[in-house]
Design an enzyme around this catalytic site. Structure first.
Site, PDB file in Angstrom:
ATOM      1  N   SER A  66       0.837  -1.192   0.000  1.00 22.08           N
ATOM      2  CA  SER A  66       0.000   0.000   0.000  1.00 22.08           C
ATOM      3  C   SER A  66       0.881   1.255   0.000  1.00 22.08           C
ATOM      4  O   SER A  66       1.686   1.440  -0.897  1.00 22.08           O
ATOM      5  CB  SER A  66      -0.956  -0.035   1.196  1.00 22.08           C
ATOM      6  OG  SER A  66      -1.986   0.906   1.055  1.00 22.08           O
ATOM      7  N   ASP A 210      -5.894  -3.370  -2.534  1.00 21.51           N
ATOM      8  CA  ASP A 210      -4.845  -3.151  -1.543  1.00 21.51           C
ATOM      9  C   ASP A 210      -4.114  -4.432  -1.140  1.00 21.51           C
ATOM     10  O   ASP A 210      -4.727  -5.422  -0.756  1.00 21.51           O
ATOM     11  CB  ASP A 210      -5.503  -2.530  -0.304  1.00 21.51           C
ATOM     12  CG  ASP A 210      -4.503  -1.980   0.686  1.00 21.51           C
ATOM     13  OD1 ASP A 210      -3.300  -2.233   0.524  1.00 21.51           O
ATOM     14  OD2 ASP A 210      -4.925  -1.286   1.620  1.00 21.51           O
TER      15      ASP A 210
END
Length: 399
Positions: A66, A210
């Protein structure tokens, strides 16, 4: 930057004693915290070896999830002079400049209500600024062009399984052709915050979100990637050296957590439905839970294994677990909160080195372990010595 690989000929682990890994957790705007830590580490390396050196010169693998994946790309992508696109000192200013545009704040007396409605009907942010920014900075740079090996996890919604983008992947694999910009947008596509991301390479489709779904703390993913290369007899590694944790030198940097602030309990949660798990008093319990669990399980595993091999001094986890209020948020990008996050990172450097108690799971100060600042200085010396050893051994072999 299209065409052949632009990776510099950094000497591989077979010329030295250890395999060096830098890992950076996910956490949105809290990426400022590892930015402070990395700046300190790189600055100390420059004191040892000259102001031109960069983190990519010392780590065999940089891994991030991320926001950590974005930092990974910043540190490892090449510029026009075949040096890192960003130095570590550029990370914090980057977040301070662009954070408020990536996470535009809803203002007014009903801001929390507006945000709640947004998250009910779609992603809180449209992600357009982040995507434009990443594409501008990284251009056409491909996974195989990084200045050192990178490992960036994502999660494929269609397959319901992790997709790991690793520069160790062979050129025959489709993933090896991925652009860093697509990878960074994908690993940052946090559910409820940003839209999922689709791209295609040849005939292969990617439907990604993600990487924190799979590994918010990607340290173990990187170790596994290296282990595979040793098993497959990658020429970068000495086949005569055994595969064990004594060979790893790992720095793992977290983005902070709020475990000290008891926000939920089972008496309340037993009555929760879908909406409560998604949105509860301004936070998202389900996301908080999986991110903390993912990061902690990796750290717990590493603590156990490194101690089992009597090499706990080769593993450093730097994280702040006492964040409260806005500081614990992944997306509050007000000027005040951004500055406070910088201060958190600076304060973390002065705190004692901590390690998980294997019985309780609680982080405890290590006796005579010094501060995180002192530990990073020690690791900088180890990294510098390893780099010098490789250069020396390479010269001997050339003679």
């Amino acid at each position: 930057m299209e065409g052949k690989s632009s990776r510099v000929q950094k000497l591989p682990p077979k010329y030295g004693n250890v395999i060096t890994i830098l890992s950076i957790d996910g956490g949105g705007i809290r990426g400022i915290i590892p930015g402070v830590i990395l700046n300190f580490l790189e600055s100390h390396l420059q004191e040892l070896d000259g102001e031109d050196v960069r983190l990519a010169d010392y780590f065999d693998v940089i891994t991030g999830t991320s926001t950590g994946g974005l930092v990974t790309a910043m540190l490892a992508a090449p510029d026009a002079n075949n040096r890192p696109l960003f130095s570590a000192k550029d990370i914090v200013p980057f977040y301070i400049e662009h954070g408020p545009k990536i996470f535009p704040q809803t203002r007014g007396p009903f801001a929390s209500v507006v945000d709640f409605v947004k998250e009910l009907i779609g992603p809180k942010y449209n992600g357009k600024y982040l995507r434009k920014l990443v594409r501008e900075k990284l251009g056409q740079t491909g996974l195989q062009q990084t200045l050192t090996n990178v490992v960036i996890p994502t999660f494929d919604l269609k397959k319901l399984q992790p997709t790991i983008f690793s520069s160790y992947q062979t050129r025959s694999s489709t993933e090896s052709e991925a652009k860093l910009s697509d990878i960074c947008i994908s690993t940052s596509a946090a559910p409820t915050y940003f839209p999922s991301y689709y791209f295609k390479i040849q005939d292969k489709e990617y439907n990604l979100i993600d990487g924190a779904i799979a590994a918010n703390n990607p340290a173990l993913v990187a170790i596994s990637e290296v282990t595979k290369q040793i098993i497959w007899k990658n020429e970068d590694f000495d086949p005569n050296k055994p595969m064990d944790y004594n060979r790893f030198l790992v720095i793992s940097i977290g983005t902070g957590s709020n475990r000290s602030e008891k926000k939920y309990d089972s008496k309340k949660a037993t009555k929760w439905g879908v909406l409560d798990w998604i949105y509860n008093k301004g936070s998202t319990p389900i996301i908080d839970s999986y991110m903390e669990a993912s990061a902690d399980m990796v750290d717990f595993h590493n603590c156990v294994v490194f101690q089992a091999f009597h090499s706990e001094n080769s593993y450093l986890r730097v994280n702040e677990d006492t964040l409260k209020g806005d500081l614990a948020s992944a997306d509050i990008a007000t000027d005040e909160n951004l500055q406070k996050l910088v201060e958190v990172g600076q304060s973390l450097l002065k705190k004692p080195v901590s390690r998980q108690n294997l019985d309780t799971g609680i982080y405890e100060h290590i006796e005579n372990g010094g501060t995180n600042e002192e530990a990073l200085q020690r690791f900088a010396k180890l990294l510098s010595d390893e780099r010098n050893l490789r250069e020396s051994n390479a010269k001997v072999k050339e003679q």
